[in-house]
Design an enzyme around this catalytic site. Sequence first.
Site, short mmCIF file in Angstrom:
data_model
loop_
_atom_site.label_atom_id
_atom_site.label_comp_id
_atom_site.label_asym_id
_atom_site.label_seq_id
_atom_site.Cartn_x
_atom_site.Cartn_y
_atom_site.Cartn_z
N HIS B 8 0.80 -1.17 -0.07
CA HIS B 8 -0.07 -0.12 0.06
C HIS B 8 0.88 1.29 -0.16
O HIS B 8 2.02 1.38 0.21
CB HIS B 8 -0.80 0.05 1.16
CG HIS B 8 -0.34 -0.07 2.38
ND1 HIS B 8 -0.07 -1.01 3.35
CD2 HIS B 8 0.12 1.12 3.27
CE1 HIS B 8 0.59 -0.67 4.25
NE2 HIS B 8 0.52 0.59 4.49
N GLU B 136 7.39 1.49 5.30
CA GLU B 136 7.01 0.70 6.06
C GLU B 136 7.31 -0.82 5.38
O GLU B 136 6.93 -1.13 4.38
CB GLU B 136 5.58 0.70 6.25
CG GLU B 136 4.96 -0.33 7.11
CD GLU B 136 3.54 -0.18 7.29
OE1 GLU B 136 3.03 0.74 6.78
OE2 GLU B 136 2.49 -1.20 8.16
#
Lengths: 145, 145
Positions: B8, B136
């Site tokens: 994402h 991330e």
Amino acid sequence: MKLGRLNHIGVATPSIADSIAHYRETMGATDIVEPFDLPEQGVKVCFVNTPTDSGMNGTQIELIEPLGEGSAIRGFLEKNPLGGQHHVCFEVEDIAAAREWFEGKGKRILGPTRIGAHGTPIFFVHPKDMMGQLTEIMETPKGAH
Amino acid sequence: MKLGRLNHIGVATPSIADSIAHYRETMGATDIVEPFDLPEQGVKVCFVNTPTDSGMNGTQIELIEPLGEGSAIRGFLEKNPLGGQHHVCFEVEDIAAAREWFEGKGKRILGPTRIGAHGTPIFFVHPKDMMGQLTEIMETPKGAH
């Protein structure tokens, strides 16, 4: 309009060579396309392909480095000298219909529709009208996917 | 380490409700997951699913809104009141091996490995060590894809 594929995220960099080394050596990228110049847009471009379950056809990372003095991303790099996330790009089936759609929503489109890095027509929508995200809209390449 | 799926992109917003309206009405999103709180990370989260040729399993847009006073994204929104691109998230098979890999490369990891929005362990790597991108790293959910 229906949300299309997230074709790529645009990442500004002061050096595509350094970014390629980063993606290869730190992130483990194995499929990086040869960089090329896009003089009409004042950028040098390099695509990093990312995997899905069925191949390397995931959302791409588009590395963009300024090309020439008037490059539009020089201002971005002055504020973000290390580089960083610059724009997102979604695909549409019909660029003219999409342009009409965004205009109808009162969104400011930045300049004319032109040919982008994938060889298909694109335009950009102003980040202030797009919840802070500079958004590129591109027509899906024929025969793609 | 081998580059994993771009799971994402994280997009900060002052209002998930406004962002949902934007993605639905302007971008034509049809598959938006119910928002939920992630109090350990001081954020409210909402995933917008994007299409691929085989379904809605493309790279997601993770909308993040501050939750609580100490939220880590308040500073980002002070600088970018409209919101904007906040981080990128790549998947790895083994989070402990990935942490060791990034540490071995001398990259600053922000805090301990913890459970992220997909229920699998994650950590963040400092943007100053990642060409300006807050990155991330998340372990691929078991049974996913």
